[in-house]
Write an enzyme that holds these catalytic residues in place. Structure first.
Site, PDB file in Angstrom:
ATOM      1  N   SER A   1       0.842  -1.207   0.000  1.00 16.04           N
ATOM      2  CA  SER A   1       0.000   0.000   0.000  1.00 16.04           C
ATOM      3  C   SER A   1       0.869   1.246   0.000  1.00 16.04           C
ATOM      4  CB  SER A   1      -0.903   0.008   1.240  1.00 16.04           C
ATOM      5  OG  SER A   1      -1.790  -1.099   1.197  1.00 16.04           O
TER       6      SER A   1
ATOM      7  N   ASP B   1       6.256  -3.933  -1.115  1.00 15.80           N
ATOM      8  CA  ASP B   1       5.581  -2.971  -0.253  1.00 15.80           C
ATOM      9  C   ASP B   1       6.447  -1.734  -0.051  1.00 15.80           C
ATOM     10  OD1 ASP B   1       3.738  -3.520   2.903  1.00 15.80           O
ATOM     11  OD2 ASP B   1       3.672  -1.914   1.407  1.00 15.80           O
TER      12      ASP B   1
ATOM     13  N   LYS C   1       6.749   1.447   9.324  1.00 13.87           N
ATOM     14  CA  LYS C   1       5.657   1.522   8.344  1.00 13.87           C
ATOM     15  C   LYS C   1       4.354   1.921   9.019  1.00 13.87           C
ATOM     16  CE  LYS C   1       5.092  -1.919   5.470  1.00 13.87           C
ATOM     17  NZ  LYS C   1       4.718  -1.005   4.367  1.00 13.87           N
TER      18      LYS C   1
ATOM     19  N   GLU D   1      -0.515  -5.336   6.075  1.00 11.87           N
ATOM     20  CA  GLU D   1       0.811  -5.352   5.465  1.00 11.87           C
ATOM     21  C   GLU D   1       1.717  -6.345   6.188  1.00 11.87           C
ATOM     22  OE1 GLU D   1       1.820  -1.213   5.816  1.00 11.87           O
ATOM     23  OE2 GLU D   1       1.365  -0.796   3.712  1.00 11.87           O
TER      24      GLU D   1
ATOM     25  N   LYS E   1      13.508   7.832   2.159  1.00 10.32           N
ATOM     26  CA  LYS E   1      13.066   6.937   3.245  1.00 10.32           C
ATOM     27  C   LYS E   1      14.247   6.318   4.017  1.00 10.32           C
ATOM     28  CE  LYS E   1       8.838   7.592   1.958  1.00 10.32           C
ATOM     29  NZ  LYS E   1       7.830   6.547   1.773  1.00 10.32           N
TER      30      LYS E   1
HETATM   31  O1  DER Z   1       1.889   2.804   5.318  1.00 16.20           O
HETATM   32  C1  DER Z   1       2.849   2.230   4.785  1.00 16.20           C
HETATM   33  O2  DER Z   1       3.667   1.519   5.402  1.00 16.20           O
HETATM   34  C2  DER Z   1       3.006   2.420   3.305  1.00 16.20           C
HETATM   35  O3  DER Z   1       3.897   1.477   2.830  1.00 16.20           O
HETATM   36  C3  DER Z   1       3.424   3.865   3.002  1.00 16.20           C
HETATM   37  O4  DER Z   1       3.729   4.567   4.170  1.00 16.20           O
HETATM   38  C4  DER Z   1       4.606   3.988   2.065  1.00 16.20           C
HETATM   39  O5  DER Z   1       4.777   5.362   1.789  1.00 16.20           O
HETATM   40  P1  DER Z   1       4.743   5.905   0.279  1.00 16.20           P
HETATM   41  O6  DER Z   1       3.358   6.388   0.022  1.00 16.20           O
HETATM   42  O7  DER Z   1       5.784   7.003   0.282  1.00 16.20           O
HETATM   43  O8  DER Z   1       5.114   4.758  -0.647  1.00 16.20           O
END
Ligand code: DER
Length: 224
Positions: A28, A83, A96, A105, A123
């Site tokens: 997600s 993910d 996350k 997840e 990140k």
């Molecule tokens: O919620 C989560 O862990 C999702 O993977 C998300 O936070 C990832 O962030 P992104 O929208 O920058 O890919």
């Protein structure tokens, strides 16, 4: 635009690992959305896969892209999960849950034979914890659970969405907890997870096999 492109490059590099016949855990978030778009195109070109979505939002996006879906009542194996993450440290431990999907997840990412994380360089961190740690809690007694967590030095904030309490896909609440940089994320997770009322934390320790990190139009692969 460059930033978005780095997320897209990372996502597309991960889809190279998706092989015919696989059951794929579908992550997600905005980086994962690029993965869904790419997988939809590959399915259209004949790739035979089944996806297990990590959120209701990912499920609807996967359907929009024509990706066939399955669930754990039909399959006992997840060959590969792809993910996103909010923070990734040097050992590929993750923070996350920014998108509120951490429970599903973690179930899917933990079940996967292989977990590939996709992200841009923003990140990558030395130590997890600058980003508030999302903790999913049972709505009943959430104020007491919040108090227990606060005793460990965080200021838990009940997540709201448009001035209404955010409710996860599982019917729970999320507390965003600012612990600050974590010396030992694994022991913090274990402490939090053992508390009454805590469903799951956004700390994914020792689960990641590989990370695809986009930066300045290139993708770096970290891990084995
Ligand atoms: O919620 C989560 O862990 C999702 O993977 C998300 O936070 C990832 O962030 P992104 O929208 O920058 O890919």
């Amino acid at each position: 635009s460059v930033k978005g492109n780095d997320k897209k490059l990372a996502a597309e590099a991960a889809t190279d690992y998706v092989k015919d016949g696989m059951t794929v855990g579908l992550g997600s978030g905005s980086t994962a959305e690029w993965m869904l778009k790419r997988l939809g195109a590959l399915v259209k070109d004949g790739l035979n896969i089944k996806g297990i979505p990590t959120s209701v939002k990912t499920e609807s996006l996967a359907r929009k892209h024509g990706i066939p879906l399955t669930d754990f009542s039909k399959t006992a194996t997840v060959d590969l999960a792809i993910d996103g993450a909010d923070e990734i440290d040097g050992q590929l431990n993750l923070l996350k849950g920014g998108g509120g999907s951490l429970v599903r997840e973690k179930i899917i990412d933990a079940a996967a034979e292989k977990l590939i994380i996709i992200a841009d360089q923003s990140k990558m961190v030395q130590q997890l914890g600058s980003f508030p740690l999302p903790i999913e809690v049972v709505p009943f007694g959430w104020e007491m659970t919040k108090k227990q967590i606060a005793a460990y030095g965080a200021e838990p904030k009940l997540r709201k969405e448009e001035n209404r309490v955010f409710v996860s896909d599982n019917g729970n609440y999320i507390l965003d907890c600012s612990f600050g940089k974590m010396v030992n994320p694994e022991s913090l997770h274990d402490t939090l997870k053992s508390m009454a009322g805590v469903v799951e934390t956004g700390l994914f320790i020792g689960m990641t096999d590989q990370a695809m990190i986009g930066q300045n139009g290139k993708v770096e692969m970290i891990g084995d």
